[in-house]
Design a protein around this motif. Structure first.
Motif, PDB file in Angstrom:
ATOM      1  N   PRO A 118       8.895   0.696  13.928  1.00 10.25           N
ATOM      2  CA  PRO A 118       8.457   1.270  15.203  1.00 10.25           C
ATOM      3  C   PRO A 118       8.309   0.244  16.327  1.00 10.25           C
ATOM      4  N   PHE A 119       7.950  -0.994  15.977  1.00 14.67           N
ATOM      5  CA  PHE A 119       7.754  -2.017  17.010  1.00 14.67           C
ATOM      6  C   PHE A 119       9.053  -2.733  17.376  1.00 14.67           C
ATOM      7  N   GLU A 120      10.173  -2.336  16.723  1.00 15.48           N
ATOM      8  CA  GLU A 120      11.425  -3.069  16.952  1.00 15.48           C
ATOM      9  C   GLU A 120      12.381  -2.386  17.931  1.00 15.48           C
ATOM     10  N   GLY A 121      12.173  -1.109  18.212  1.00 12.72           N
ATOM     11  CA  GLY A 121      13.095  -0.481  19.157  1.00 12.72           C
ATOM     12  C   GLY A 121      13.003   1.035  19.157  1.00 12.72           C
ATOM     13  N   GLU A 122      13.573   1.609  20.204  1.00 11.15           N
ATOM     14  CA  GLU A 122      13.555   3.056  20.421  1.00 11.15           C
ATOM     15  C   GLU A 122      14.365   3.810  19.371  1.00 11.15           C
ATOM     16  N   ASP A 123      15.280   3.084  18.713  1.00 10.45           N
ATOM     17  CA  ASP A 123      16.154   3.734  17.730  1.00 10.45           C
ATOM     18  C   ASP A 123      15.470   3.902  16.367  1.00 10.45           C
ATOM     19  N   THR A 124      14.186   3.570  16.271  1.00  5.76           N
ATOM     20  CA  THR A 124      13.442   3.778  15.019  1.00  5.76           C
ATOM     21  C   THR A 124      13.418   5.266  14.644  1.00  5.76           C
ATOM     22  N   LEU A 125      13.271   5.555  13.345  1.00  3.81           N
ATOM     23  CA  LEU A 125      13.143   6.953  12.894  1.00  3.81           C
ATOM     24  C   LEU A 125      11.672   7.328  12.698  1.00  3.81           C
ATOM     25  N   TYR A 126      10.776   6.510  13.222  1.00  5.18           N
ATOM     26  CA  TYR A 126       9.337   6.658  12.987  1.00  5.18           C
ATOM     27  C   TYR A 126       8.760   7.990  13.475  1.00  5.18           C
ATOM     28  N   PHE A 127       7.932   8.555  12.623  1.00  3.57           N
ATOM     29  CA  PHE A 127       7.086   9.713  12.944  1.00  3.57           C
ATOM     30  C   PHE A 127       5.668   9.386  12.520  1.00  3.57           C
ATOM     31  N   HIS A 128       4.709   9.641  13.361  1.00  2.00           N
ATOM     32  CA  HIS A 128       3.319   9.359  12.969  1.00  2.00           C
ATOM     33  C   HIS A 128       2.902  10.248  11.800  1.00  2.00           C
ATOM     34  N   LYS A 129       2.212   9.631  10.819  1.00  2.00           N
ATOM     35  CA  LYS A 129       1.675  10.389   9.682  1.00  2.00           C
ATOM     36  C   LYS A 129       0.157  10.185   9.659  1.00  2.00           C
ATOM     37  N   PRO A 130      -0.597  11.256   9.635  1.00  2.00           N
ATOM     38  CA  PRO A 130      -2.060  11.091   9.659  1.00  2.00           C
ATOM     39  C   PRO A 130      -2.536  10.236   8.479  1.00  2.00           C
ATOM     40  N   GLY A 131      -3.375   9.245   8.763  1.00  2.00           N
ATOM     41  CA  GLY A 131      -3.968   8.412   7.702  1.00  2.00           C
ATOM     42  C   GLY A 131      -3.087   7.278   7.226  1.00  2.00           C
ATOM     43  N   GLU A 132      -1.949   7.037   7.900  1.00  2.00           N
ATOM     44  CA  GLU A 132      -1.024   5.988   7.446  1.00  2.00           C
ATOM     45  C   GLU A 132      -1.614   4.593   7.618  1.00  2.00           C
ATOM     46  N   ASP A 133      -1.095   3.654   6.802  1.00  2.00           N
ATOM     47  CA  ASP A 133      -1.434   2.242   6.957  1.00  2.00           C
ATOM     48  C   ASP A 133      -0.400   1.626   7.907  1.00  2.00           C
ATOM     49  N   PRO A 134      -0.817   1.227   9.130  1.00  2.00           N
ATOM     50  CA  PRO A 134       0.162   0.700  10.094  1.00  2.00           C
ATOM     51  C   PRO A 134       0.871  -0.559   9.586  1.00  2.00           C
ATOM     52  N   GLY A 135       0.273  -1.253   8.633  1.00  2.58           N
ATOM     53  CA  GLY A 135       0.907  -2.458   8.079  1.00  2.58           C
ATOM     54  C   GLY A 135       1.859  -2.131   6.939  1.00  2.58           C
ATOM     55  N   ASN A 136       1.898  -0.877   6.489  1.00  7.36           N
ATOM     56  CA  ASN A 136       2.735  -0.452   5.353  1.00  7.36           C
ATOM     57  C   ASN A 136       2.690  -1.486   4.221  1.00  7.36           C
ATOM     58  N   ARG A 137       1.485  -1.889   3.838  1.00  3.31           N
ATOM     59  CA  ARG A 137       1.342  -3.022   2.928  1.00  3.31           C
ATOM     60  C   ARG A 137       1.874  -2.777   1.526  1.00  3.31           C
ATOM     61  N   MET A 138       2.105  -1.501   1.156  1.00 10.77           N
ATOM     62  CA  MET A 138       2.641  -1.273  -0.188  1.00 10.77           C
ATOM     63  C   MET A 138       4.168  -1.351  -0.228  1.00 10.77           C
ATOM     64  N   TRP A 139       4.802  -1.621   0.915  1.00 12.27           N
ATOM     65  CA  TRP A 139       6.271  -1.668   0.993  1.00 12.27           C
ATOM     66  C   TRP A 139       6.751  -3.045   0.522  1.00 12.27           C
ATOM     67  N   SER A 140       7.505  -3.091  -0.567  1.00  8.59           N
ATOM     68  CA  SER A 140       7.858  -4.370  -1.208  1.00  8.59           C
ATOM     69  C   SER A 140       8.727  -5.268  -0.338  1.00  8.59           C
ATOM     70  N   ASP A 141       9.537  -4.684   0.547  1.00  8.24           N
ATOM     71  CA  ASP A 141      10.381  -5.524   1.419  1.00  8.24           C
ATOM     72  C   ASP A 141       9.539  -6.515   2.209  1.00  8.24           C
ATOM     73  N   ASN A 142       8.290  -6.131   2.518  1.00  5.41           N
ATOM     74  CA  ASN A 142       7.423  -7.035   3.285  1.00  5.41           C
ATOM     75  C   ASN A 142       7.219  -8.363   2.562  1.00  5.41           C
ATOM     76  N   TYR A 143       7.379  -8.357   1.257  1.00  5.79           N
ATOM     77  CA  TYR A 143       7.130  -9.556   0.462  1.00  5.79           C
ATOM     78  C   TYR A 143       8.420 -10.219  -0.018  1.00  5.79           C
ATOM     79  N   PHE A 144       9.497  -9.443  -0.175  1.00  2.00           N
ATOM     80  CA  PHE A 144      10.704  -9.976  -0.828  1.00  2.00           C
ATOM     81  C   PHE A 144      11.916 -10.135   0.086  1.00  2.00           C
ATOM     82  N   VAL A 145      11.860  -9.584   1.294  1.00  2.00           N
ATOM     83  CA  VAL A 145      12.965  -9.783   2.238  1.00  2.00           C
ATOM     84  C   VAL A 145      12.553 -10.887   3.202  1.00  2.00           C
ATOM     85  N   LYS A 146      13.466 -11.828   3.429  1.00  2.00           N
ATOM     86  CA  LYS A 146      13.139 -12.960   4.301  1.00  2.00           C
ATOM     87  C   LYS A 146      14.252 -13.118   5.332  1.00  2.00           C
TER      88      LYS A 146
END
Ligand SMILES: [Fe+2]
Ligand SMILES: [Fe+2]
Length: 283
Positions: A118-146
């Motif tokens: 969502p913070f990278e551009g207008e072409d995002t597919l983002y939709f707000h979800k109630p109660g979401e974690d804005p950091g998406n900390r359970m998403w593994s790419d955050n740790y394994f993609v560099k």
């Protein structure tokens, strides 16, 4: 006749999935084409051996990497782009197609891609979800993609979009089948569009209520290139939900193998029938 089949998200780091691939006939598909839309495995040896295995079963194999393929977990790559370049070279050296090519009457157009957050551009597919974690900390790419260090912020969806541009200037003509790992449009992500998030249903049925997949699903940049090359049929993966839909005149097909646990829960419609035939062409 040459048949064209679709498959993605084979995740062969699960032994059950590797066996599923091994069990594909060595003879039945020898005149056929496979479009493999990413997420083979993060381990390079396994990724390469799987590509070679599938290459030997089909007359032609088209491939685009997914996010898992670019994980640099426990491997010696400096970053995911260095790993991507290695995969590209491996494909080129082994007659695995990752760029547009005409086969029979069809142009097959592999589109490299990534998701736009969502913070990278207008072409995002983002939709707000109630109660979401804005950091998406359970998403593994955050740790394994560099991504590479650069003076400007590195935006992977734009990087891969630019990689495709040079090939889309080839004289691609109709009929065209395109493919990407990531999702090209918001409509593909939900059972109904626009989605309705019912907080009560999220509380009762959502296994990961704080995880918002739409943050990491795909990018509208992909759809702009699908339409630019005149594609009539697009194969994608990533969500592990199998769909076959027409939106704005283009047919979009997802046919993921997914995780063994997802298959046991009946979440991957049609995969028990094997590969999905999406078209056929004369030689
Ligand atoms: Fe996947
Ligand atoms: Fe994926």
């Amino acid at each position: 006749m040459i048949r064209i089949f679709a498959l993605s998200d084979i995740h062969v780091d699960f032994n059950e999935n590797e066996l599923w691939i091994d069990n594909l006939s060595d003879y039945e598909y020898r005149q056929d084409i496979l479009l493999l839309a990413g997420d083979i495995c993060h381990n390079m040896d396994r990724l390469q051996s799987t590509l070679l295995k599938l290459r030997s079963k089909f007359i032609k194999l088209f491939f685009v990497p997914g996010n898992h393929d670019l994980w640099v977990r426990g491997e010696s790559w400096n970053d995911s782009i260095e790993k991507f370049n290695h995969i590209q070279n491996f494909c080129r050296d082994n007659q695995i197609s990752i760029h547009p090519e005409k086969t029979g009457e069809y142009w097959i157009v592999p589109l490299l891609s990534w998701y736009t957050q969502p913070f990278e551009g207008e072409d995002t597919l983002y939709f707000h979800k109630p109660g979401e974690d804005p950091g998406n900390r359970m998403w593994s790419d955050n740790y394994f993609v560099k991504w590479p260090n650069s003076a400007q912020p590195f935006i992977p969806s734009k990087y891969f979009f630019t990689c495709n541009e040079v090939h889309l200037n080839d004289c691609i003509s109709s009929p065209v089948i395109s493919m990407s790992h990531f999702i090209p449009r918001k409509e593909m992500m939900f059972s109904q569009y626009p989605p309705v998030f019912d907080p009560e249903k999220i509380r009762k049925f959502d296994r990961n209520p704080q995880f918002n997949f739409s943050r990491v699903a795909g990018s509208e940049l992909i759809d702009s290139q699908i339409r630019k090359c005149g594609s009539q049929l697009h194969v994608y993966g990533h969500q592990h939900i199998n769909r076959d839909r027409v939106v704005d005149g283009i047919r979009y097909v997802a046919h993921c193998l997914g995780y063994p646990a997802e298959r046991r829960r009946g979440l991957l419609q049609g995969i028990d029938q094997g590969l999905k035939k999406i078209a056929q062409t004369s030689r």
